[in-house]
Design an enzyme around this catalytic site. Structure first.
Site, PDB file in Angstrom:
ATOM      1  N   GLY A  77       0.850  -1.195   0.000  1.00 49.58           N
ATOM      2  CA  GLY A  77       0.000   0.000   0.000  1.00 49.58           C
ATOM      3  C   GLY A  77       0.877   1.234   0.000  1.00 49.58           C
ATOM      4  O   GLY A  77       2.069   1.146   0.297  1.00 49.58           O
TER       5      GLY A  77
ATOM      6  N   CYS B 199       5.446  -5.948   1.401  1.00 49.13           N
ATOM      7  CA  CYS B 199       5.783  -4.521   1.300  1.00 49.13           C
ATOM      8  C   CYS B 199       5.191  -3.736   2.482  1.00 49.13           C
ATOM      9  O   CYS B 199       5.649  -3.892   3.596  1.00 49.13           O
ATOM     10  CB  CYS B 199       5.338  -3.977  -0.053  1.00 49.13           C
ATOM     11  SG  CYS B 199       6.138  -2.426  -0.450  1.00 49.13           S
ATOM     12  N   TYR B 200       4.130  -2.926   2.275  1.00 45.47           N
ATOM     13  CA  TYR B 200       3.529  -2.212   3.407  1.00 45.47           C
ATOM     14  C   TYR B 200       3.085  -3.220   4.475  1.00 45.47           C
ATOM     15  O   TYR B 200       3.232  -2.970   5.677  1.00 45.47           O
ATOM     16  CB  TYR B 200       2.324  -1.387   2.931  1.00 45.47           C
ATOM     17  CG  TYR B 200       1.573  -0.693   4.044  1.00 45.47           C
ATOM     18  CD1 TYR B 200       2.026   0.508   4.577  1.00 45.47           C
ATOM     19  CD2 TYR B 200       0.404  -1.264   4.578  1.00 45.47           C
ATOM     20  CE1 TYR B 200       1.338   1.134   5.611  1.00 45.47           C
ATOM     21  CE2 TYR B 200      -0.288  -0.644   5.607  1.00 45.47           C
ATOM     22  CZ  TYR B 200       0.183   0.555   6.126  1.00 45.47           C
ATOM     23  OH  TYR B 200      -0.499   1.161   7.143  1.00 45.47           O
TER      24      TYR B 200
ATOM     25  N   HIS C  23       7.657  -7.810  -3.933  1.00 52.87           N
ATOM     26  CA  HIS C  23       6.324  -8.247  -4.403  1.00 52.87           C
ATOM     27  C   HIS C  23       6.405  -9.595  -5.128  1.00 52.87           C
ATOM     28  O   HIS C  23       6.757  -9.629  -6.313  1.00 52.87           O
ATOM     29  CB  HIS C  23       5.735  -7.193  -5.349  1.00 52.87           C
ATOM     30  CG  HIS C  23       5.364  -5.931  -4.645  1.00 52.87           C
ATOM     31  ND1 HIS C  23       4.112  -5.720  -4.121  1.00 52.87           N
ATOM     32  CD2 HIS C  23       6.092  -4.830  -4.358  1.00 52.87           C
ATOM     33  CE1 HIS C  23       4.071  -4.523  -3.552  1.00 52.87           C
ATOM     34  NE2 HIS C  23       5.261  -3.967  -3.674  1.00 52.87           N
TER      35      HIS C  23
ATOM     36  N   GLU D 254       3.991 -11.281  -6.162  1.00 50.20           N
ATOM     37  CA  GLU D 254       2.847 -11.424  -7.071  1.00 50.20           C
ATOM     38  C   GLU D 254       3.112 -10.867  -8.466  1.00 50.20           C
ATOM     39  O   GLU D 254       2.365 -11.164  -9.391  1.00 50.20           O
ATOM     40  CB  GLU D 254       1.604 -10.750  -6.456  1.00 50.20           C
ATOM     41  CG  GLU D 254       1.636  -9.230  -6.351  1.00 50.20           C
ATOM     42  CD  GLU D 254       2.348  -8.698  -5.114  1.00 50.20           C
ATOM     43  OE1 GLU D 254       3.197  -9.428  -4.552  1.00 50.20           O
ATOM     44  OE2 GLU D 254       2.097  -7.543  -4.729  1.00 50.20           O
TER      45      GLU D 254
ATOM     46  N   SER E 286     -25.520  -9.619 -24.687  1.00 46.18           N
ATOM     47  CA  SER E 286     -24.969  -8.713 -25.699  1.00 46.18           C
ATOM     48  C   SER E 286     -24.169  -9.477 -26.740  1.00 46.18           C
ATOM     49  O   SER E 286     -23.765  -8.904 -27.744  1.00 46.18           O
ATOM     50  CB  SER E 286     -24.036  -7.719 -25.006  1.00 46.18           C
ATOM     51  OG  SER E 286     -22.922  -8.422 -24.469  1.00 46.18           O
ATOM     52  N   GLY E 287     -23.926 -10.768 -26.457  1.00 46.98           N
ATOM     53  CA  GLY E 287     -23.040 -11.521 -27.344  1.00 46.98           C
ATOM     54  C   GLY E 287     -21.631 -11.542 -26.791  1.00 46.98           C
ATOM     55  O   GLY E 287     -20.780 -12.288 -27.260  1.00 46.98           O
ATOM     56  N   GLY E 288     -21.366 -10.726 -25.776  1.00 51.91           N
ATOM     57  CA  GLY E 288     -20.062 -10.736 -25.110  1.00 51.91           C
ATOM     58  C   GLY E 288     -19.955 -11.963 -24.215  1.00 51.91           C
ATOM     59  O   GLY E 288     -20.958 -12.602 -23.885  1.00 51.91           O
TER      60      GLY E 288
ATOM     61  N   ASP F 272     -19.158 -12.346 -20.993  1.00 55.52           N
ATOM     62  CA  ASP F 272     -19.669 -12.329 -19.616  1.00 55.52           C
ATOM     63  C   ASP F 272     -21.170 -12.604 -19.564  1.00 55.52           C
ATOM     64  O   ASP F 272     -21.634 -13.443 -18.785  1.00 55.52           O
ATOM     65  CB  ASP F 272     -19.372 -10.977 -18.935  1.00 55.52           C
ATOM     66  CG  ASP F 272     -17.890 -10.659 -18.931  1.00 55.52           C
ATOM     67  OD1 ASP F 272     -17.097 -11.600 -19.112  1.00 55.52           O
ATOM     68  OD2 ASP F 272     -17.530  -9.487 -18.767  1.00 55.52           O
ATOM     69  N   SER F 273     -21.934 -11.903 -20.421  1.00 54.52           N
ATOM     70  CA  SER F 273     -23.386 -12.124 -20.379  1.00 54.52           C
ATOM     71  C   SER F 273     -23.734 -13.498 -20.950  1.00 54.52           C
ATOM     72  O   SER F 273     -24.692 -14.139 -20.502  1.00 54.52           O
ATOM     73  CB  SER F 273     -24.131 -11.006 -21.112  1.00 54.52           C
ATOM     74  OG  SER F 273     -23.761 -10.942 -22.465  1.00 54.52           O
TER      75      SER F 273
ATOM     76  N   LYS G  50     -11.596 -12.505 -15.293  1.00 54.56           N
ATOM     77  CA  LYS G  50     -11.902 -12.723 -16.711  1.00 54.56           C
ATOM     78  C   LYS G  50     -11.334 -14.052 -17.233  1.00 54.56           C
ATOM     79  O   LYS G  50     -12.006 -14.780 -17.957  1.00 54.56           O
ATOM     80  CB  LYS G  50     -11.336 -11.559 -17.525  1.00 54.56           C
ATOM     81  CG  LYS G  50     -11.809 -11.530 -18.944  1.00 54.56           C
ATOM     82  CD  LYS G  50     -13.140 -10.836 -19.034  1.00 54.56           C
ATOM     83  CE  LYS G  50     -13.618 -10.689 -20.443  1.00 54.56           C
ATOM     84  NZ  LYS G  50     -14.871  -9.939 -20.511  1.00 54.56           N
TER      85      LYS G  50
END
Ligand code: XMP
Length: 507
Positions: free
Chosen positions: A53, A80-81, A166, A168, A218-220, A222-223, A363
């Site tokens: 942070g 880190c923080y 870090h 990650e 929508s065709g995307g 996610d939906s 995603k």
């Protein structure tokens, strides 16, 4: 399911900690740093990570977690923080140091535990302005760099660890190994987070709900995945509505309709609203006004449909985990079914409860679920497309002619990139069109035609983007096809602006 909880102290990398852990099949969740011990206990984690942070632990107002967290007898890793918080909490000293950004050589002093299996040294990514000057009693140093003498510390008895770097970020060599050592060996978390398990559990959970579900698709990806998961659970009680606003890619409305009805046999209703949208957009050239009109018109059509075809109890949305965190509604354990209404501009009287089956997923995890559900590869690899569609790729007033040019030219760009095996390598690729015209010659005739802008960009998260250095030959082919196949175009330009200062979309 075994899980690791990551307390977010505001680092730009906090998200990545969860992603890395999930990549080796352990469920990890990001929560605000001020989560109470009571809430944490309910989550029943196997271990806790404090993220980095921007604050300094010695400044007033610095974010400090509830003190009782240290008494939970769970393994803790501070990054880190988070590392400095641990030093401070147990009576060590943190001081301002020379800022250190970038890669440093970490020498491993003790390879028996957190840093096991890494060899004698690794390159570690540093991004800090403070450092541990004096480590607390009962802690020992297990790794150091030239400038940070206590770059990795441990209190073995309490299973509390602090690292200044870090693990990650990809620039830390074997960073994932360090996280694996903590999560798998020290916390003893089981690798139970699989997308197949997620699909089974989610379908089971959703099959318990009463009432009908309405889902806008929508065709995307996610939906689509949201709809397919719900369809698996409740079949005909799901109704998908698809609004054809005329602002989609060439033939997309047909392809989406076929996928839902023929491939998946979902209850799918297409509303042809092309004319409505074009009428509302008539004469409007301001980008923000266009976006607003498209959004409002969609809500109007959706609400009207819900009112006439209901009753619906649920509204399904393809919200993903980063959206949940960004909107600040991530409070402790994420539940698949969240109940509140008045979402996305929909009127309160609809009284729809929200169903968000993807709200725990990133995603890349959604892509894996899509594959399990049999979503066609073409859709899995499809580039992102803006919500307001071609309204933002047609600069100035949206007319049928300009829409036709943008659609056909974009199709050519996509086809040529696919043929040349560039499509999957780039983030987005399309053609935009504006008001400007240029003179050209066709045969012996002069022609005053439109200028088309081809935009192809590389990006990892759309926050920044660079224009793609496509081979000259490919650009030439795209340009030739656009001017030959679209009668109204005389010039093709290639956009060489990066983001920032430009954005990916022109409006
Ligand atoms: P910009 O143009 O801001 O775009 O660099 C970043 C990414 O977001 C997409 N984009 C949108 N997506 N609704 C969306 O769902 C929108 O209104 C919208 N505007 C831009 C854009 O395609 C790019 O991937």
């Amino acid at each position: 399911m075994d899980k690791i909880v990551v307390l977010d102290f505001g680092s730009q990398y906090s998200h990545l900690i969860c992603r890395r852990i999930r990549e080796f099949s352990v469920y990890a969740e990001l929560v605000p740093f001020d989560i109470t011990v009571e809430e944490l206990t309910k989550m029943n984690p196997k271990g806790i990570i404090f993220s980095g942070g921007p604050a300094s632990v010695y400044n007033s107002g610095a974010p400090i977690p509830e003190n009782k967290i240290f008494e939970m007898k769970l393994p803790i890793l501070g990054i880190c923080y988070g590392h400095q918080l641990i030093v401070n909490n147990y009576g060590g000293k943190v001081k301002r140091a020379n800022k250190e950004y970038g890669s440093s050589l970490l020498t491993i002093d003790d390879d028996s535990d957190l840093l096991s299996g890494l060899g004698k040294s690794i390159r570690a990514w540093m991004s800090h302005g403070d450092e541990a000057e004096q480590i607390p009693k009962n802690f020992e140093v297990i790794g150091h760099t030239e400038s940070a003498k206590a770059a990795a510390i441990v209190n073995m008895e309490k299973s509390i660890y602090g690292i200044q770097f870090h693990p990650e970020v990809v620039h830390t060599e074997q960073g994932t190994e360090i996280l694996k050592n903590f999560v798998l060996k020290i916390c003893k978390a089981k690798q139970e987070w699989t997308m197949k398990g997620f699909v089974e559990k989610t379908v089971k959970d959703i099959s318990k709900i009463d009432g009908n579900v309405l889902c806008a698709v929508s065709g995307g990806i996610d939906s689509t995945v949201t709809a397919l998961l719900i369809h698996r659970a409740i079949g005909e009680r799901l109704k998908c509505i698809f609004v054809d606003n005329g602002l989609l890619r060439l033939n997309e409305e047909k392809e989406i309709g076929e996928m839902f009805t023929k491939n998946f046999k979902v209850n799918f209703i297409k509303i042809d609203a092309k004319k409505q949208f074009l009428t509302k957009l008539d004469g409007v050239s301001d980008p923000e006004k266009k976006r607003k009109i498209v959004g409002e018109e969609f809500v109007r059509i959706f609400t009207d449909f819900a009112e006439k075809n209901g009753p619906f109890r649920w509204l399904a949305q393809g919200t993903l985990y980063p959206d949940v965190i960004e909107s600040g509604v991530s409070k402790g354990p994420a539940s698949v079914i969240k109940t509140h209404h008045n979402v996305g501009g929909l009127p309160d009287w609809l009284k729809l409860q929200v169903l968000e089956p993807l709200r725990e997923l990133y995603k890349d995890e959604v892509r894996k679920v899509a594959k399990i559900l049999g979503v066609p590869q073409k859709l899995l690899m499809r580039h992102p497309f803006p919500g307001p569609g071609l309204a933002v790729r047609v600069i100035g007033e949206v007319t049928e002619k300009k829409l036709e040019i943008a659609k056909t030219a974009s199709k050519i760009v996509e086809e040529e990139l696919e043929k040349a095996k560039w499509y999957d390598k780039v983030w987005q690729a399309y053609a935009a069109v504006g008001e400007d015209k240029a003179v050209g010659v066709v045969g012996d005739e002069r022609k005053y035609g439109n200028i088309v802008m081809v935009r192809v960009v590389d990006s990892v998260d759309a926050m920044t983007a660079d224009w793609t250095r496509l081979p000259d030959g490919l650009l030439e082919k795209i340009s030739n096809r656009i001017t030959n196949e679209i009668n109204d175009v005389t010039w093709v330009t290639y956009v060489i602006s990066s983001k920032p200062p430009a954005t990916i979309e022109p409006q």
